[in-house]
Design an enzyme around this catalytic site. Structure first.
Site, PDB file in Angstrom:
ATOM      1  N   VAL A  56       0.831  -1.199   0.000  1.00 27.63           N
ATOM      2  CA  VAL A  56       0.000   0.000   0.000  1.00 27.63           C
ATOM      3  C   VAL A  56       0.873   1.259   0.000  1.00 27.63           C
ATOM      4  CG1 VAL A  56      -1.784   1.277   1.253  1.00 27.63           C
ATOM      5  CG2 VAL A  56      -1.949  -1.211   1.031  1.00 27.63           C
ATOM      6  N   ALA A  59       2.127   1.670  -3.518  1.00 27.71           N
ATOM      7  CA  ALA A  59       1.036   2.136  -4.378  1.00 27.71           C
ATOM      8  C   ALA A  59       0.722   3.606  -4.137  1.00 27.71           C
ATOM      9  CB  ALA A  59      -0.212   1.273  -4.147  1.00 27.71           C
ATOM     10  N   GLU A  60       0.614   4.004  -2.866  1.00 30.28           N
ATOM     11  CA  GLU A  60       0.291   5.404  -2.583  1.00 30.28           C
ATOM     12  C   GLU A  60       1.409   6.331  -3.026  1.00 30.28           C
ATOM     13  OE1 GLU A  60      -1.762   8.430   0.497  1.00 30.28           O
ATOM     14  OE2 GLU A  60      -1.783   6.288   0.945  1.00 30.28           O
ATOM     15  N   SER A  61       2.641   5.909  -2.854  1.00 30.44           N
ATOM     16  CA  SER A  61       3.766   6.732  -3.297  1.00 30.44           C
ATOM     17  C   SER A  61       3.722   6.951  -4.803  1.00 30.44           C
ATOM     18  CB  SER A  61       5.090   6.087  -2.895  1.00 30.44           C
ATOM     19  OG  SER A  61       5.223   6.079  -1.495  1.00 30.44           O
TER      20      SER A  61
END
Length: 136
Positions: A56, A59-61
């Site tokens: 996660v 992915a967020e980065s």
């Protein structure tokens, strides 16, 4: 290939402490597509598997970096929604995330991030929506 606008943005704002702790490296950055890697080692849960939360973070980065590249260096970006489905565990090597834009708007951007292991097998699929804050 990393585009020059992104390089300047990255120099100005930096990669962030969490990205550094996780070992995230950006390999490609272009409008609508960001590619990055993260080592499994150091990002595992007690059973020796890549921690789902690490997926996660990657992915967020990637989604946030892509949104920043779209919005420009003077806008601030915040994630407002993220979800991830973990398909297969990773225990060694690097995982690679490919973020592809679903929608690039004036205030909201959505991304699909496909994370694969070194064998090219999909280990996680994530989706993030980022908000582009008004300039202040």
């Amino acid at each position: 290939m990393i585009n020059e606008e992104f390089v300047e943005f990255y120099k100005e704002r930096g990669s962030g402490a969490l990205d550094q702790k996780m070992g995230i490296k950006i390999l490609e950055a272009e409008q609508g597509r960001i590619v990055g890697t993260m080592p499994v080692e150091g990002n595992t849960q007690p059973m020796g598997l890549l921690h789902g939360g690490a997926n996660v973070v990657l992915a967020e980065s990637l989604g946030s970096i892509g949104t920043s590249l779209h919005a420009g260096p003077h806008r601030k970006i915040v994630g407002v929604d993220i979800n991830a489905t973990h398909h297969k565990s990773a225990t060694t090597g690097l995982v690679t995330g490919v973020a592809t834009a679903i929608s690039l708007g004036k205030t909201l951007c959505s991304w699909e991030i496909v994370i694969t292991n070194e064998a090219g097998e999909r280990t996680c699929t994530a989706r993030i929506t980022c908000l582009i804050l008004a300039e202040r």
